[in-house]
Design an enzyme around this catalytic site. Structure first.
Site, short mmCIF file in Angstrom:
data_model
loop_
_atom_site.label_atom_id
_atom_site.label_comp_id
_atom_site.label_asym_id
_atom_site.label_seq_id
_atom_site.Cartn_x
_atom_site.Cartn_y
_atom_site.Cartn_z
N HIS A 44 -16.06 -55.64 39.36
CA HIS A 44 -14.94 -54.83 38.89
C HIS A 44 -14.03 -54.35 40.02
CE1 HIS A 44 -17.04 -54.98 35.13
NE2 HIS A 44 -16.12 -54.25 34.54
N LYS A 81 -16.63 -43.82 28.70
CA LYS A 81 -15.62 -43.57 29.72
C LYS A 81 -14.24 -43.76 29.12
CE LYS A 81 -17.34 -46.62 32.58
NZ LYS A 81 -17.63 -47.45 33.78
N ASN A 103 -9.42 -46.29 24.98
CA ASN A 103 -9.33 -45.46 26.19
C ASN A 103 -8.30 -44.36 26.05
OD1 ASN A 103 -10.14 -47.03 29.37
ND2 ASN A 103 -11.39 -46.77 27.56
N GLY A 107 -9.79 -52.19 23.74
CA GLY A 107 -10.19 -51.26 24.78
C GLY A 107 -9.10 -50.32 25.22
N LYS A 147 -5.96 -49.01 38.57
CA LYS A 147 -6.48 -49.02 37.21
C LYS A 147 -7.53 -47.93 37.02
CE LYS A 147 -8.79 -52.16 33.96
NZ LYS A 147 -7.93 -51.90 32.79
N ASN A 148 -7.50 -47.28 35.88
CA ASN A 148 -8.50 -46.28 35.47
C ASN A 148 -8.67 -45.17 36.50
OD1 ASN A 148 -8.97 -47.77 33.15
ND2 ASN A 148 -10.78 -48.79 33.94
N GLU A 156 -20.72 -52.07 37.63
CA GLU A 156 -19.41 -52.24 38.24
C GLU A 156 -19.29 -53.57 38.98
OE1 GLU A 156 -16.75 -50.15 37.87
OE2 GLU A 156 -18.11 -49.29 36.38
#
Length: 265
Positions: free
Chosen positions: A203, A98, A65, A61, A107-108, A200
């Site tokens: 998350h 995404k 990403n 992942g 994060k992200n 989500e």
């Protein structure tokens, strides 16, 4: 990853007359940030990438990403293909389109939606994964059942009761079912702005745990902890009945999340 899978892939493409430039990136959550993204973008341009190029992301992942975000940024969008080599990326990460990196505070935090041309998903890549990686992916599969499909959750619980043996013996069948469980949700809301936001679940706390531990916990393990935390909040708010609170959050994430009982339906 390049030594294990990349060499054969590059050799195969080159044998078919397709020019290939191989670039490697560090793996791991700590490498998922601006320095790595900037470095990759500059190296891609220096290697001669054009609007007619196709960038392939081979890995888990984090690799998908960073590579996907670089592909979306260069020349305002270059085509790319995802080749997931982990169960979590194959059954979850590649499906949402995404692309993101971490910021200094979370994060992200920086990213975009940039869909691949296609996803080349081959469970042969997963056969060498350790059980811990598969458990991490299964935590996300549990989430799909909790938020959307009680029948899938119950089937998953029965499947996992003896352990991971049934999953590892039928990786293709299992991964196919997990992919279908998520695609059924994404079909309602591909941008995850309305109905799709249920993906989500777990998350909010999970991403915080993953970020604060610097990647020492795998994504699915952190999400498993996040789901238990969300269930506890739901119980406190009176919108979910307590089921099983004798199992610790850590056990829920790292052992068999399907047995935790932290369900909200």
């Amino acid at each position: 990853m390049y030594t294990r899978y990349g060499k054969d892939l590059a050799r195969g493409l080159g044998g078919d007359g397709i020019p290939v430039n191989v670039l490697t990136v560090p793996e791991g959550e700590r490498a998922k940030g601006w320095p790595q993204l900037t470095d990759l973008c500059e190296r891609l341009v220096a290697a001669g990438v054009t609007k007619d190029s196709v960038i392939a992301a081979l890995g888990g992942g984090m690799v998908s990403n960073v590579v996907g975000l670089a592909a979306g940024l260069i020349y305002r969008g270059v085509r790319f293909v995802e080749i997931p080599t982990t169960m979590l990326n194959l059954t979850d990460g590649t499906l949402s389109n995404k692309q993101a990196i971490n910021g200094a505070l979370g994060k992200n935090q920086f990213g975009m939606y940039h869909a691949p041309l296609f996803i080349w998903a081959d469970v042969a890549y997963l056969r060498g994964e350790p059980p811990r990686q598969h458990r991490s992916a299964i935590a996300e599969a549990v989430k799909n059942g909790l938020v959307h499909d009680a029948a899938w959750f119950e089937r998953l619980e029965r499947l996992l009761t003896p352990g991971l043996e049934a999953v590892r013996e039928d990786l293709l069948g299992f991964c196919h079912e997990v992919v279908r469980s998520k695609l059924g949700i994404l079909a309602l809301d591909p941008g995850e702005r309305q109905a799709g936001i249920i993906l989500e679940y777990g998350h909010t706390v999970g991403h915080a745990v993953e970020f604060l531990t610097g990647g020492r916990l795998l994504h699915g393990e952190a999400v498993g902890i996040g789901m238990c935390a969300a269930a506890r909040v739901a119980m406190k708010l009176g919108i979910a009945a307590p089921k099983c609170w004798s199992v610790s959050s850590t056990s829920c994430a790292t052992a068999s999340a399907a047995r935790c009982g932290c369900r909200t339906s």
